[in-house]
Design an enzyme around this catalytic site. Sequence first.
Site, PDB file in Angstrom:
ATOM      1  N   TRP A 107      10.872 -42.751  -3.109  1.00 19.54           N
ATOM      2  CA  TRP A 107      11.924 -43.475  -3.816  1.00 19.54           C
ATOM      3  C   TRP A 107      12.963 -42.507  -4.350  1.00 19.54           C
ATOM      4  CZ3 TRP A 107      10.965 -48.351  -2.736  1.00 19.54           C
ATOM      5  CH2 TRP A 107       9.660 -48.833  -2.752  1.00 19.54           C
ATOM      6  N   HIS A 128      15.516 -44.661   5.944  1.00 17.88           N
ATOM      7  CA  HIS A 128      14.726 -44.133   4.830  1.00 17.88           C
ATOM      8  C   HIS A 128      15.487 -44.219   3.502  1.00 17.88           C
ATOM      9  CE1 HIS A 128      11.348 -41.676   3.275  1.00 17.88           C
ATOM     10  NE2 HIS A 128      12.262 -41.395   2.360  1.00 17.88           N
ATOM     11  N   ARG A 179      11.129 -29.623  -5.362  1.00 22.82           N
ATOM     12  CA  ARG A 179      10.715 -29.526  -3.964  1.00 22.82           C
ATOM     13  C   ARG A 179      11.609 -28.599  -3.134  1.00 22.82           C
ATOM     14  NH1 ARG A 179      13.028 -34.638  -1.289  1.00 22.82           N
ATOM     15  NH2 ARG A 179      12.755 -33.453   0.615  1.00 22.82           N
ATOM     16  N   ASP A 237      10.820 -34.036  -7.550  1.00 20.28           N
ATOM     17  CA  ASP A 237      11.922 -33.984  -6.589  1.00 20.28           C
ATOM     18  C   ASP A 237      12.852 -32.803  -6.879  1.00 20.28           C
ATOM     19  OD1 ASP A 237      11.452 -35.922  -4.695  1.00 20.28           O
ATOM     20  OD2 ASP A 237      12.394 -37.525  -5.860  1.00 20.28           O
ATOM     21  N   ASP A 250       5.696 -42.490  -4.966  1.00 23.75           N
ATOM     22  CA  ASP A 250       6.046 -42.323  -3.548  1.00 23.75           C
ATOM     23  C   ASP A 250       5.064 -43.008  -2.593  1.00 23.75           C
ATOM     24  OD1 ASP A 250       8.490 -41.022  -3.483  1.00 23.75           O
ATOM     25  OD2 ASP A 250       7.633 -39.003  -3.508  1.00 23.75           O
ATOM     26  N   HIS A 291       4.885 -38.796 -10.184  1.00 23.78           N
ATOM     27  CA  HIS A 291       5.813 -38.941  -9.063  1.00 23.78           C
ATOM     28  C   HIS A 291       5.118 -39.462  -7.800  1.00 23.78           C
ATOM     29  CE1 HIS A 291       9.557 -37.908  -6.904  1.00 23.78           C
ATOM     30  NE2 HIS A 291       8.742 -37.656  -5.888  1.00 23.78           N
ATOM     31  N   HIS A 300      11.617 -43.985  -9.168  1.00 21.31           N
ATOM     32  CA  HIS A 300      10.614 -43.177  -9.875  1.00 21.31           C
ATOM     33  C   HIS A 300      10.676 -43.372 -11.384  1.00 21.31           C
ATOM     34  CE1 HIS A 300       8.768 -41.053  -6.584  1.00 21.31           C
ATOM     35  NE2 HIS A 300       9.956 -40.859  -6.045  1.00 21.31           N
ATOM     36  N   ASP A 312      14.677 -45.897  -0.077  1.00 23.51           N
ATOM     37  CA  ASP A 312      14.544 -45.056  -1.274  1.00 23.51           C
ATOM     38  C   ASP A 312      15.487 -45.535  -2.373  1.00 23.51           C
ATOM     39  OD1 ASP A 312      12.571 -43.191  -0.676  1.00 23.51           O
ATOM     40  OD2 ASP A 312      13.958 -41.579  -0.145  1.00 23.51           O
ATOM     41  N   HIS A 347       7.392 -43.815   3.229  1.00 22.64           N
ATOM     42  CA  HIS A 347       6.660 -42.594   2.863  1.00 22.64           C
ATOM     43  C   HIS A 347       5.234 -42.646   3.395  1.00 22.64           C
ATOM     44  CE1 HIS A 347       9.175 -40.139  -0.065  1.00 22.64           C
ATOM     45  NE2 HIS A 347       9.980 -41.122   0.350  1.00 22.64           N
ATOM     46  N   HIS A 374       4.972 -35.430  -0.643  1.00 23.50           N
ATOM     47  CA  HIS A 374       5.641 -36.676  -1.057  1.00 23.50           C
ATOM     48  C   HIS A 374       5.378 -37.852  -0.122  1.00 23.50           C
ATOM     49  CE1 HIS A 374       8.428 -34.868  -4.171  1.00 23.50           C
ATOM     50  NE2 HIS A 374       7.970 -33.777  -3.557  1.00 23.50           N
TER      51      HIS A 374
HETATM   52  N1  DCM Z   1      10.258 -37.900   4.177  1.00 23.08           N
HETATM   53  C1  DCM Z   1       9.226 -38.730   4.591  1.00 23.08           C
HETATM   54  N2  DCM Z   1       8.521 -38.451   5.710  1.00 23.08           N
HETATM   55  C2  DCM Z   1       8.827 -37.372   6.463  1.00 23.08           C
HETATM   56  C3  DCM Z   1       9.894 -36.534   6.068  1.00 23.08           C
HETATM   57  C4  DCM Z   1      10.592 -36.827   4.914  1.00 23.08           C
HETATM   58  O1  DCM Z   1       8.923 -39.719   3.913  1.00 23.08           O
HETATM   59  N3  DCM Z   1       8.099 -37.106   7.539  1.00 23.08           N
HETATM   60  C5  DCM Z   1      11.020 -38.237   2.964  1.00 23.08           C
HETATM   61  C6  DCM Z   1      11.152 -37.197   1.901  1.00 23.08           C
HETATM   62  C7  DCM Z   1      12.462 -37.599   1.241  1.00 23.08           C
HETATM   63  C8  DCM Z   1      13.292 -38.145   2.399  1.00 23.08           C
HETATM   64  O2  DCM Z   1      12.329 -38.519   3.394  1.00 23.08           O
HETATM   65  O3  DCM Z   1      12.249 -38.680   0.345  1.00 23.08           O
HETATM   66  C9  DCM Z   1      14.308 -37.168   2.956  1.00 23.08           C
HETATM   67  O4  DCM Z   1      13.624 -36.030   3.404  1.00 23.08           O
HETATM   68  P1  DCM Z   1      14.422 -34.693   3.761  1.00 23.08           P
HETATM   69  O5  DCM Z   1      15.148 -34.316   2.500  1.00 23.08           O
HETATM   70  O6  DCM Z   1      13.320 -33.722   4.118  1.00 23.08           O
HETATM   71  O7  DCM Z   1      15.327 -35.037   4.882  1.00 23.08           O
HETATM   72 ZN    ZN Z   2       9.217 -37.801  -3.757  1.00 22.46          ZN
HETATM   73 ZN    ZN Z   3      12.043 -40.874   0.293  1.00 20.76          ZN
END
Ligand code: DCM
Ligand code: ZN
Ligand code: ZN
Length: 271
Positions: A1, A148, A48, A45, A117, A113, A6, A152, A123, A58
């Site tokens: 999210w 995505h 990370r 977040d 998620d 967190h 969150h 979120d 996710h 996450h």
């Molecule tokens: N994310 C996910 N699954 C993945 C890769 C990323 O759920 N395999 C999520 C993490 C963040 C969003 O997607 O919430 C964007 O990721 P990024 O910043 O790595 O592009």
């Molecule tokens: Zn997260």
């Molecule tokens: Zn996300």
Amino acid sequence: WGDVGHRTVGYLAQKYFTDQASQWVDNLLANENEYDISDAAVWADAVRYHRHYTEGWHFVDANDNPPESCGVNYKRDCVNGCVISAITNQTSIVLDHSQSTTVQTEALMYILHFIGDIHQPLHAEKLDRGGNEIKVCFDNRCSKENLHSIWDTDIIHKINGLKHTEKHNQEKDAAAKWASQLYSGNQEKGVTSTAEECDNIQDPESCSVQWATETNAYVCSYVLANGIDWLKNNDLGGDYYDGAVPIVESQISKAGLRLAAWVNALAAAAG
Ligand code: DCM
Ligand code: ZN
Ligand code: ZN
Ligand code: DCM
Ligand code: DCM
């Protein structure tokens, strides 16, 4: 999210804390910056990007085949760590008195967190990097949108009447207000306590695999149900948004209740 999701999970959980849990959380999160529980819930977040080893904590990349078949398999999908193992690890760290207070505080902030998620459908899905590679439009914005980010952030902002880009304080106020509304909604439905929620902190996997499996099922039943071509060719701010609203409300609400049950059990075990 995103931020609002969150923060709302944090504020909602707080309403179900036992007195013991409130005290335990206040002690661990005590700070001079007036950070509240919602700030603690978004901390993971913020770190990370420099704690690269936490990026995979996450989400869980379910290797299923949506929309035909969904499912999470811990052995198959969490080989290099995932949100399920992260909840397990941080749960043991927060209860481990041999850890420094800082590390225990951070463990609590991770838990605040990650239990959020694990309730975001994308996710709990591997396909196209959890939908990040699926370019879509939402209310005529098409340039930077992906499926995505719609789940979120955009759906949640629209539910709460927030513009696409809002200032930090508006997000925090919106989250506090939404948490109150979800709390009232629960009361009306007769959901008045965390008693029904999984809180086996001695075997965290048993709960978090269940949560991830339930979350992932929405990928087949709704999120990708019409197929990727349909998602690319229709503006998702219309009928798709309307159908997503009850799912998002229910998932945020469950996350808040389950987080509260978890923290109540942790505080009881910590003594
Ligand atoms: N994310 C996910 N699954 C993945 C890769 C990323 O759920 N395999 C999520 C993490 C963040 C969003 O997607 O919430 C964007 O990721 P990024 O910043 O790595 O592009
Ligand atoms: Zn997260
Ligand atoms: Zn996300
Ligand atoms: N803290 C918080 N929310 C944040 C960041 C930190 O509640 N977004 C808490 C955790 C610590 C204190 O504030 O108790 C100091 O954190 P840090 O070491 O990150 O400055
Ligand atoms: N750090 C780390 N491993 C930890 C805790 C902290 O590598 N378990 C590092 C990451 C940052 C610095 O400490 O370089 C401060 O982290 P933060 O700003 O997230 O508190």
